[in-house]
Write a protein that holds these residues in place. Structure first.
Motif, PDB file in Angstrom:
ATOM      1  N   ALA A 174       2.592  14.407 -36.585  1.00 46.21           N
ATOM      2  CA  ALA A 174       1.243  12.251 -36.421  1.00 46.21           C
ATOM      3  C   ALA A 174       0.147  12.854 -37.132  1.00 46.21           C
ATOM      4  O   ALA A 174      -0.599  14.692 -36.226  1.00 46.21           O
ATOM      5  CB  ALA A 174       1.366  11.892 -35.175  1.00 46.21           C
ATOM      6  N   CYS A 175      -0.215  12.220 -37.533  1.00 47.86           N
ATOM      7  CA  CYS A 175      -2.171  12.778 -37.513  1.00 47.86           C
ATOM      8  C   CYS A 175      -3.172  12.828 -36.561  1.00 47.86           C
ATOM      9  O   CYS A 175      -2.952  11.967 -35.691  1.00 47.86           O
ATOM     10  CB  CYS A 175      -2.630  11.373 -38.726  1.00 47.86           C
ATOM     11  N   LEU A 176      -4.391  13.717 -36.212  1.00 49.60           N
ATOM     12  CA  LEU A 176      -4.179  13.342 -35.424  1.00 49.60           C
ATOM     13  C   LEU A 176      -4.393  14.505 -33.921  1.00 49.60           C
ATOM     14  O   LEU A 176      -4.514  14.118 -32.948  1.00 49.60           O
ATOM     15  CB  LEU A 176      -5.745  12.725 -35.263  1.00 49.60           C
ATOM     16  N   SER A 177      -3.091  14.666 -34.041  1.00 48.84           N
ATOM     17  CA  SER A 177      -1.852  15.425 -33.241  1.00 48.84           C
ATOM     18  C   SER A 177      -2.537  16.127 -32.113  1.00 48.84           C
ATOM     19  O   SER A 177      -2.250  16.466 -31.166  1.00 48.84           O
ATOM     20  CB  SER A 177      -0.933  15.177 -33.708  1.00 48.84           C
ATOM     21  N   GLY A 178      -3.311  17.364 -32.461  1.00 55.38           N
ATOM     22  CA  GLY A 178      -4.403  17.747 -31.636  1.00 55.38           C
ATOM     23  C   GLY A 178      -5.280  17.526 -30.918  1.00 55.38           C
ATOM     24  O   GLY A 178      -5.825  18.082 -29.914  1.00 55.38           O
ATOM     25  N   SER A 179      -5.396  16.471 -31.009  1.00 56.18           N
ATOM     26  CA  SER A 179      -6.320  15.664 -30.327  1.00 56.18           C
ATOM     27  C   SER A 179      -5.139  15.526 -28.171  1.00 56.18           C
ATOM     28  O   SER A 179      -5.757  15.213 -27.392  1.00 56.18           O
ATOM     29  CB  SER A 179      -6.509  13.753 -30.222  1.00 56.18           C
ATOM     30  N   LEU A 180      -3.816  15.695 -28.563  1.00 56.95           N
ATOM     31  CA  LEU A 180      -3.420  15.729 -27.552  1.00 56.95           C
ATOM     32  C   LEU A 180      -3.799  16.725 -26.505  1.00 56.95           C
ATOM     33  O   LEU A 180      -4.117  16.591 -25.207  1.00 56.95           O
ATOM     34  CB  LEU A 180      -1.783  16.230 -27.246  1.00 56.95           C
ATOM     35  N   THR A 234       1.574  20.876 -32.451  1.00 56.92           N
ATOM     36  CA  THR A 234       1.300  19.567 -32.735  1.00 56.92           C
ATOM     37  C   THR A 234       0.969  20.159 -34.402  1.00 56.92           C
ATOM     38  O   THR A 234       0.529  21.892 -34.830  1.00 56.92           O
ATOM     39  CB  THR A 234      -0.147  18.994 -32.292  1.00 56.92           C
ATOM     40  N   SER A 235       1.137  19.138 -35.108  1.00 56.11           N
ATOM     41  CA  SER A 235       1.020  19.877 -36.878  1.00 56.11           C
ATOM     42  C   SER A 235       0.176  19.553 -37.264  1.00 56.11           C
ATOM     43  O   SER A 235      -0.149  19.738 -38.639  1.00 56.11           O
ATOM     44  CB  SER A 235       1.520  18.013 -37.905  1.00 56.11           C
ATOM     45  N   SER A 236      -1.566  19.216 -36.307  1.00 57.81           N
ATOM     46  CA  SER A 236      -2.739  19.553 -37.103  1.00 57.81           C
ATOM     47  C   SER A 236      -3.750  19.441 -36.260  1.00 57.81           C
ATOM     48  O   SER A 236      -3.946  19.273 -34.936  1.00 57.81           O
ATOM     49  CB  SER A 236      -3.178  18.182 -37.799  1.00 57.81           C
ATOM     50  N   ARG A 237      -5.219  20.118 -36.583  1.00 57.25           N
ATOM     51  CA  ARG A 237      -6.053  19.830 -35.187  1.00 57.25           C
ATOM     52  C   ARG A 237      -5.953  18.088 -35.051  1.00 57.25           C
ATOM     53  O   ARG A 237      -6.097  17.177 -35.394  1.00 57.25           O
ATOM     54  CB  ARG A 237      -6.918  20.858 -36.288  1.00 57.25           C
ATOM     55  N   TYR A 238      -7.428  18.182 -33.867  1.00 62.41           N
ATOM     56  CA  TYR A 238      -7.380  17.218 -33.609  1.00 62.41           C
ATOM     57  C   TYR A 238      -8.199  16.276 -34.988  1.00 62.41           C
ATOM     58  O   TYR A 238      -8.685  14.661 -34.378  1.00 62.41           O
ATOM     59  CB  TYR A 238      -8.280  16.553 -31.941  1.00 62.41           C
ATOM     60  N   ASN A 239      -8.611  16.865 -35.710  1.00 71.49           N
ATOM     61  CA  ASN A 239      -9.232  16.094 -36.704  1.00 71.49           C
ATOM     62  C   ASN A 239      -8.743  15.653 -38.218  1.00 71.49           C
ATOM     63  O   ASN A 239      -9.437  15.686 -38.798  1.00 71.49           O
ATOM     64  CB  ASN A 239     -11.471  16.107 -36.790  1.00 71.49           C
ATOM     65  N   GLN A 240      -7.424  16.143 -38.267  1.00 70.34           N
ATOM     66  CA  GLN A 240      -6.768  16.541 -39.052  1.00 70.34           C
ATOM     67  C   GLN A 240      -5.948  15.594 -40.094  1.00 70.34           C
ATOM     68  O   GLN A 240      -5.189  15.373 -38.788  1.00 70.34           O
ATOM     69  CB  GLN A 240      -6.453  17.794 -39.543  1.00 70.34           C
ATOM     70  N   ASN A 275      -4.860  24.240 -46.688  1.00 71.99           N
ATOM     71  CA  ASN A 275      -5.325  24.463 -45.226  1.00 71.99           C
ATOM     72  C   ASN A 275      -5.842  23.282 -44.673  1.00 71.99           C
ATOM     73  O   ASN A 275      -7.076  22.539 -44.304  1.00 71.99           O
ATOM     74  CB  ASN A 275      -6.610  25.051 -45.519  1.00 71.99           C
ATOM     75  N   ARG A 276      -5.781  22.096 -45.195  1.00 69.86           N
ATOM     76  CA  ARG A 276      -6.256  20.851 -44.729  1.00 69.86           C
ATOM     77  C   ARG A 276      -4.917  20.242 -43.583  1.00 69.86           C
ATOM     78  O   ARG A 276      -5.319  19.282 -43.524  1.00 69.86           O
ATOM     79  CB  ARG A 276      -6.052  19.957 -45.779  1.00 69.86           C
ATOM     80  N   GLN A 277      -4.191  21.126 -43.688  1.00 73.30           N
ATOM     81  CA  GLN A 277      -3.425  21.228 -42.089  1.00 73.30           C
ATOM     82  C   GLN A 277      -3.078  21.965 -41.379  1.00 73.30           C
ATOM     83  O   GLN A 277      -2.077  22.721 -41.938  1.00 73.30           O
ATOM     84  CB  GLN A 277      -2.284  19.950 -42.720  1.00 73.30           C
ATOM     85  N   ILE A 278      -3.500  22.304 -40.062  1.00 72.93           N
ATOM     86  CA  ILE A 278      -3.481  24.132 -39.385  1.00 72.93           C
ATOM     87  C   ILE A 278      -2.649  22.887 -38.230  1.00 72.93           C
ATOM     88  O   ILE A 278      -3.555  22.643 -38.034  1.00 72.93           O
ATOM     89  CB  ILE A 278      -5.081  24.138 -39.657  1.00 72.93           C
ATOM     90  N   PRO A 279      -1.287  23.346 -37.776  1.00 71.68           N
ATOM     91  CA  PRO A 279      -0.978  23.014 -36.608  1.00 71.68           C
ATOM     92  C   PRO A 279      -1.872  24.203 -35.670  1.00 71.68           C
ATOM     93  O   PRO A 279      -2.083  25.286 -35.781  1.00 71.68           O
ATOM     94  CB  PRO A 279       0.451  24.088 -36.859  1.00 71.68           C
ATOM     95  N   THR A 280      -1.443  23.459 -34.610  1.00 72.33           N
ATOM     96  CA  THR A 280      -1.949  23.694 -33.301  1.00 72.33           C
ATOM     97  C   THR A 280      -0.425  23.909 -31.895  1.00 72.33           C
ATOM     98  O   THR A 280       0.016  23.656 -32.269  1.00 72.33           O
ATOM     99  CB  THR A 280      -3.473  23.014 -32.957  1.00 72.33           C
ATOM    100  N   ILE A 281      -1.246  24.908 -31.303  1.00 69.84           N
ATOM    101  CA  ILE A 281      -0.478  24.981 -29.899  1.00 69.84           C
ATOM    102  C   ILE A 281      -0.843  25.587 -28.303  1.00 69.84           C
ATOM    103  O   ILE A 281      -2.299  26.242 -28.505  1.00 69.84           O
ATOM    104  CB  ILE A 281       0.383  26.399 -30.419  1.00 69.84           C
ATOM    105  N   TYR A 282      -0.821  24.611 -27.693  1.00 74.36           N
ATOM    106  CA  TYR A 282      -1.035  25.132 -26.619  1.00 74.36           C
ATOM    107  C   TYR A 282      -0.496  24.616 -25.467  1.00 74.36           C
ATOM    108  O   TYR A 282       0.841  24.372 -25.736  1.00 74.36           O
ATOM    109  CB  TYR A 282      -2.562  24.233 -26.368  1.00 74.36           C
TER     110      TYR A 282
END
Length: 256
Positions: free
Chosen positions: A146-152, A179-185, A237-244
């Motif tokens: 989802a958009c902005l999913s990095g905000s988790l 997550t599929s993207s960073r908090y601002n992507q 690079n407009r969408q960069i997955p994250t992990i934590y």
């Protein structure tokens, strides 16, 4: 041939062993057709297909043969806020030896996922974290497309959110939040793949594409590095997955 009493004892031991084996409980949500949006104004195309792809994979032998009664899949009009919260209660069936998985594909914003009945209703990240906190499972996995999913990963200023946030970093647990993207992507879906980009490569990786050393095990590190590379490359690079979370890089996601 064994004696009747011995055979009976072995049968009881076998049943007990199977009962203690790790079980997986899953909630999969995919919303493409929103109640208050239209095909030309805001609806998605493939989020419901994402949900079906994830469900089919987890039910398959390759994905662990998760029993149908351990998976709740909600798509489109089924995926109301109330229904998602009710579905998350399946995680309360898990024992410490089990694992739970939540996958969401649909619209998102800072701190929320949007269910079918958005914008009036919202699935707060805080509510998801609370559902995970209520589960006794020691292994917990979130896949969010989802958009902005990095905000988790962000702290939520609402009351008690700090407790929910720190649970996702509890050293006693194995928790993976990808997550599929960073908090601002934003997060993309494409007609070329007919899926969300993240979900497509998430499953491709779990099916073995991420098994870099070809040892039959897809680890957390292998899975994330594969997904990150593929998604970042396809989206320039407009969408960069994250992990934590809290996990060992060698923790198996899938044993092929």
């Amino acid at each position: 041939m064994c004696k009747k009493s011995v055979c009976l004892s072995l049968l009881v031991i076998g049943v007990a062993f199977r009962a203690l084996a790790q079980q997986t409980y899953v909630v999969v949500v995919g919303v493409a057709d929103y109640q208050n949006l239209s095909n030309t104004q805001g609806d998605l195309r493939y989020a419901d297909d994402d949900a079906q792809l994830v469900t089919q994979f987890l039910k398959s032998p390759q994905g662990g043969s998760v029993p149908s009664d351990h998976i709740i899949t909600l798509t489109n009009s089924q995926a109301t806020h109330a229904n998602i919260l009710e579905a998350l209660r399946i995680f309360e069936r898990a024992r410490p030896s089990d694992r739970v998985i939540f996958h969401f594909s649909g619209h998102g914003d800072g701190g929320v996922f949007y269910p079918y009945d958005a914008p009036k209703e919202q699935l707060l990240h805080q509510e998801l974290k609370a559902a995970f906190r209520r589960s006794a499972a020691k292994t917990k996995i979130v896949w969010a497309d989802a958009c902005l999913s990095g905000s988790l990963k962000k702290r939520n200023p609402q009351p008690q959110s700090s407790q929910s946030y720190t649970h996702f970093n509890d050293p006693k647990l194995s928790i993976v939040v990808m997550t599929s993207s960073r908090y601002n992507q934003n997060s993309a879906e494409t007609s070329r793949l007919r899926q969300g980009v993240f979900t497509y490569f998430l499953i491709k990786g779990a099916q073995g594409e991420a098994d870099r050393d070809r040892n039959g095990i897809v680890t957390v590190q292998e899975h994330y590095e594969y997904v990150r590379k593929q998604v970042s490359t396809l989206t320039h690079n407009r969408q960069i997955p994250t992990i934590y979370g809290h996990f060992s890089n060698t923790m198996p996601i899938i044993k092929l």
